[in-house]
Design a protein around this motif. Sequence first.
Motif, PDB file in Angstrom:
ATOM      1  N   UNK A 101       0.824  -1.204   0.000  1.00  0.00           N
ATOM      2  CA  UNK A 101       0.000   0.000   0.000  1.00  0.00           C
ATOM      3  C   UNK A 101       0.863   1.260   0.000  1.00  0.00           C
ATOM      4  N   UNK A 102       1.920   1.272   0.817  1.00  0.00           N
ATOM      5  CA  UNK A 102       2.781   2.455   0.848  1.00  0.00           C
ATOM      6  C   UNK A 102       3.560   2.602  -0.456  1.00  0.00           C
ATOM      7  N   UNK A 103       3.816   1.490  -1.146  1.00  0.00           N
ATOM      8  CA  UNK A 103       4.421   1.526  -2.481  1.00  0.00           C
ATOM      9  C   UNK A 103       3.511   2.286  -3.439  1.00  0.00           C
ATOM     10  N   UNK A 104       2.215   1.978  -3.409  1.00  0.00           N
ATOM     11  CA  UNK A 104       1.255   2.652  -4.285  1.00  0.00           C
ATOM     12  C   UNK A 104       1.151   4.136  -3.946  1.00  0.00           C
ATOM     13  N   UNK A 105       1.023   4.455  -2.659  1.00  0.00           N
ATOM     14  CA  UNK A 105       0.895   5.859  -2.253  1.00  0.00           C
ATOM     15  C   UNK A 105       2.166   6.651  -2.592  1.00  0.00           C
ATOM     16  N   UNK A 106       3.318   6.033  -2.413  1.00  0.00           N
ATOM     17  CA  UNK A 106       4.579   6.718  -2.729  1.00  0.00           C
ATOM     18  C   UNK A 106       4.697   7.001  -4.217  1.00  0.00           C
ATOM     19  N   UNK A 107       4.239   6.079  -5.042  1.00  0.00           N
ATOM     20  CA  UNK A 107       4.280   6.284  -6.490  1.00  0.00           C
ATOM     21  C   UNK A 107       3.381   7.448  -6.899  1.00  0.00           C
ATOM     22  N   UNK A 108       2.180   7.504  -6.317  1.00  0.00           N
ATOM     23  CA  UNK A 108       1.287   8.638  -6.579  1.00  0.00           C
ATOM     24  C   UNK A 108       1.904   9.944  -6.089  1.00  0.00           C
ATOM     25  N   UNK A 109       2.553   9.904  -4.926  1.00  0.00           N
ATOM     26  CA  UNK A 109       3.179  11.098  -4.382  1.00  0.00           C
ATOM     27  C   UNK A 109       4.306  11.592  -5.287  1.00  0.00           C
ATOM     28  N   UNK A 110       5.102  10.661  -5.817  1.00  0.00           N
ATOM     29  CA  UNK A 110       6.156  11.034  -6.755  1.00  0.00           C
ATOM     30  C   UNK A 110       5.582  11.683  -8.004  1.00  0.00           C
ATOM     31  N   UNK A 111       4.484  11.136  -8.520  1.00  0.00           N
ATOM     32  CA  UNK A 111       3.839  11.708  -9.700  1.00  0.00           C
ATOM     33  C   UNK A 111       3.344  13.120  -9.403  1.00  0.00           C
ATOM     34  N   UNK A 112       2.771  13.326  -8.217  1.00  0.00           N
ATOM     35  CA  UNK A 112       2.294  14.655  -7.826  1.00  0.00           C
ATOM     36  C   UNK A 112       3.442  15.650  -7.757  1.00  0.00           C
ATOM     37  N   UNK A 113       4.538  15.270  -7.104  1.00  0.00           N
ATOM     38  CA  UNK A 113       5.686  16.175  -6.994  1.00  0.00           C
ATOM     39  C   UNK A 113       6.276  16.494  -8.367  1.00  0.00           C
ATOM     40  N   UNK A 114       6.287  15.515  -9.268  1.00  0.00           N
ATOM     41  CA  UNK A 114       6.816  15.737 -10.612  1.00  0.00           C
ATOM     42  C   UNK A 114       5.974  16.771 -11.357  1.00  0.00           C
ATOM     43  N   UNK A 115       4.648  16.633 -11.276  1.00  0.00           N
ATOM     44  CA  UNK A 115       3.751  17.588 -11.944  1.00  0.00           C
ATOM     45  C   UNK A 115       3.923  18.988 -11.342  1.00  0.00           C
ATOM     46  N   UNK A 116       4.023  19.071 -10.016  1.00  0.00           N
ATOM     47  CA  UNK A 116       4.199  20.366  -9.361  1.00  0.00           C
ATOM     48  C   UNK A 116       5.546  20.996  -9.724  1.00  0.00           C
ATOM     49  N   UNK A 117       6.592  20.165  -9.843  1.00  0.00           N
ATOM     50  CA  UNK A 117       7.907  20.693 -10.215  1.00  0.00           C
ATOM     51  C   UNK A 117       7.881  21.334 -11.597  1.00  0.00           C
ATOM     52  N   UNK A 118       7.063  20.796 -12.485  1.00  0.00           N
ATOM     53  CA  UNK A 118       6.971  21.320 -13.845  1.00  0.00           C
ATOM     54  C   UNK A 118       6.118  22.581 -13.901  1.00  0.00           C
ATOM     55  N   UNK A 119       5.067  22.641 -13.054  1.00  0.00           N
ATOM     56  CA  UNK A 119       4.107  23.734 -13.157  1.00  0.00           C
ATOM     57  C   UNK A 119       4.433  24.918 -12.239  1.00  0.00           C
ATOM     58  N   UNK A 120       5.087  24.675 -11.111  1.00  0.00           N
ATOM     59  CA  UNK A 120       5.444  25.769 -10.206  1.00  0.00           C
ATOM     60  C   UNK A 120       6.726  26.448 -10.685  1.00  0.00           C
ATOM     61  N   UNK A 121       7.065  27.562 -10.076  1.00  0.00           N
ATOM     62  CA  UNK A 121       8.246  28.301 -10.520  1.00  0.00           C
ATOM     63  C   UNK A 121       9.218  28.504  -9.364  1.00  0.00           C
ATOM     64  N   UNK A 122      10.449  28.801  -9.718  1.00  0.00           N
ATOM     65  CA  UNK A 122      11.454  29.194  -8.742  1.00  0.00           C
ATOM     66  C   UNK A 122      11.715  28.165  -7.665  1.00  0.00           C
ATOM     67  N   UNK A 123      11.848  28.652  -6.428  1.00  0.00           N
ATOM     68  CA  UNK A 123      12.218  27.816  -5.295  1.00  0.00           C
ATOM     69  C   UNK A 123      11.192  26.724  -5.031  1.00  0.00           C
ATOM     70  N   UNK A 124       9.905  27.000  -5.286  1.00  0.00           N
ATOM     71  CA  UNK A 124       8.871  25.986  -5.062  1.00  0.00           C
ATOM     72  C   UNK A 124       9.103  24.765  -5.939  1.00  0.00           C
TER      73      UNK A 124
END
Length: 428
Positions: free
Chosen positions: A314-337
Motif C-alpha cells: 500500500x505504501x508503495x502505491x501511495x509513494x508512487x502517486x506522491x512522486x507523480x504529484x511532486x513531478x507535476x508540481x515541479x513542472x508547473x510551479x516556478x522558482x524555489x517551489x
Amino acid sequence: MPASTSTMDPPPGGPQYGKKLLLIGVFFFLFGFISWINGTLIPYLRIACELEEWQAYLVTFAFYISYTVMAIPASGLLQRTGMVKGMSLGLVVMAAGCALFIPAAIMRFYPLFLLGLFVVGMGLTILQTAVNPYVTLLGPAESAARRMSMMGVCNKVAGILAPLVMGSIILNNSDGLIQELAGMNAAERAVRLDGLSRMVILPYCCLTGLLLLVAWGLRYAHLPDVQPPDTGSASGNNPSLSPQVRWQFALGFLAIFCCVGTEVLAGDTIGNYGLYHGLRLDVAKTLTAYPLAGMLIGYLLGIWAIPKYISQQTIFLYSSWLGLLFAVLAITLSGMASIVCIALLGLSNAVLWPAIWPQALKGVSGKLLNTGGAVLIMGIAGGALLPLLYGWLARSANNQWAYCILIPVYGFLVYYSWSGRRSRLTNH
C-alpha cells in the motif's frame, strides 16, 4: 537464499557480533558516500572540463552503467572467491577507480574521469553483490530486516554528507570562481581551470587510501565466510516459470529501472536545476543532500510504520502517486517551489526499492532466484540513462520542462504498484 551453502551459524550476539555489524555498516556508508559524490562532481566537472550540461550527465551514465555490465559477472565471481574475499576484491577495484582520478585531474581529461567512475562502479557492484545478501546471513533470520534497516540508515546518512563535504573541498568559493573565470582570457582561464581540476586529487587520494585500508583490515576482521548459492544452469529441480511470473518479472525489471532512474535524476540534477533558477553555486552545489535527507526520513517512517500501520504494498502505491504529484508540481510551479518539489522526490522514492523486489521475484525460486536477482540489478541502468536523457531534453527545451520525463516513469510505477496490490487482495 538457500542456507545449505552457508558456513555461518547465526551468532548469539555480543561484542564480536557488534563489531562485525559495525564493519558491514562501514561498507554501506562507503556505498552512500561514493555514490552521491556524483551530485557534486557534475557541476564541478562541468566547470573544470568546460562541458555542456548534457555532457556533464555522462558522470551518472559511466557510474551506473557499470552495474549493468558487472551484475552477472559479479555473481559468478563470488562463486569462485566467496563473499568475504569478494568484498576485499570489490574494495580494491573501487580504490583503483579512485586512483584514476589523479592522472585525470592532472591532465584535466574528462574521458579519464569517466573511466575512473566506471571502474569505481564495477568495484561497488562486486561489493554490493556480496554485502547485501551477507548482512541477511550475519545473524538470525527473524532480525534480518532490522539489520538491513540499520544498513540503510548508514547509506543515507553518508549520502547526505557526501555533497556537503565534497562541495566544501572541490567547489570552495565557487561563485567567486565563476566571476573570476568570466574576466580571464583563454590562456589565463586554462591555467585557472588546471588548478581547479587538481582540487580533486587530495580527496580522491584519501578515498583510495581508505578503501585499501578497509580491504586490508578485512583480512583481520575474522568475518565468517559464506559461499553463495550456485548460479549455474536453471535446469534440474527448478520449475519453469509460468507466463504470468515471467511477465511480472519483466515488469519488475522496468520498475527497478524507473525507481533507480528517478532517485538518481532527483539527486544528481537538482544542483544544475538550482543554477537554472538563479541560485548561487555555493548553494546549488549542496542541493543533492536534500533529496537524500527526504529519502532518510521516508526510510525511517517506513521502518516505523511497516507493517504495523500500513502494508508495504500500500505504501508503495501511495509513494508512487506522491512522486507523480511532486513531478507535476515541479513542472508547473516556478522558482524555489519547483526546486523544493524535486527535493521532495527523495521522500516519495524511499520505499520504492524494497517494495519492488518481493513483487518482481514472486514465484521465482531455486537457481532462477539468484539469476533473477542479478538481472534485476541490471535495471540500475535507469540511473545511467534517465539523467542523460534529461540532459538532452534540457538542451532542447529547458531544465524545468525536461522533468516531464518523470511523468511516464512515475505513471508506470503507479501501475506496477497498483497491479501488485490488486494481486495481493485477490489472493487473499
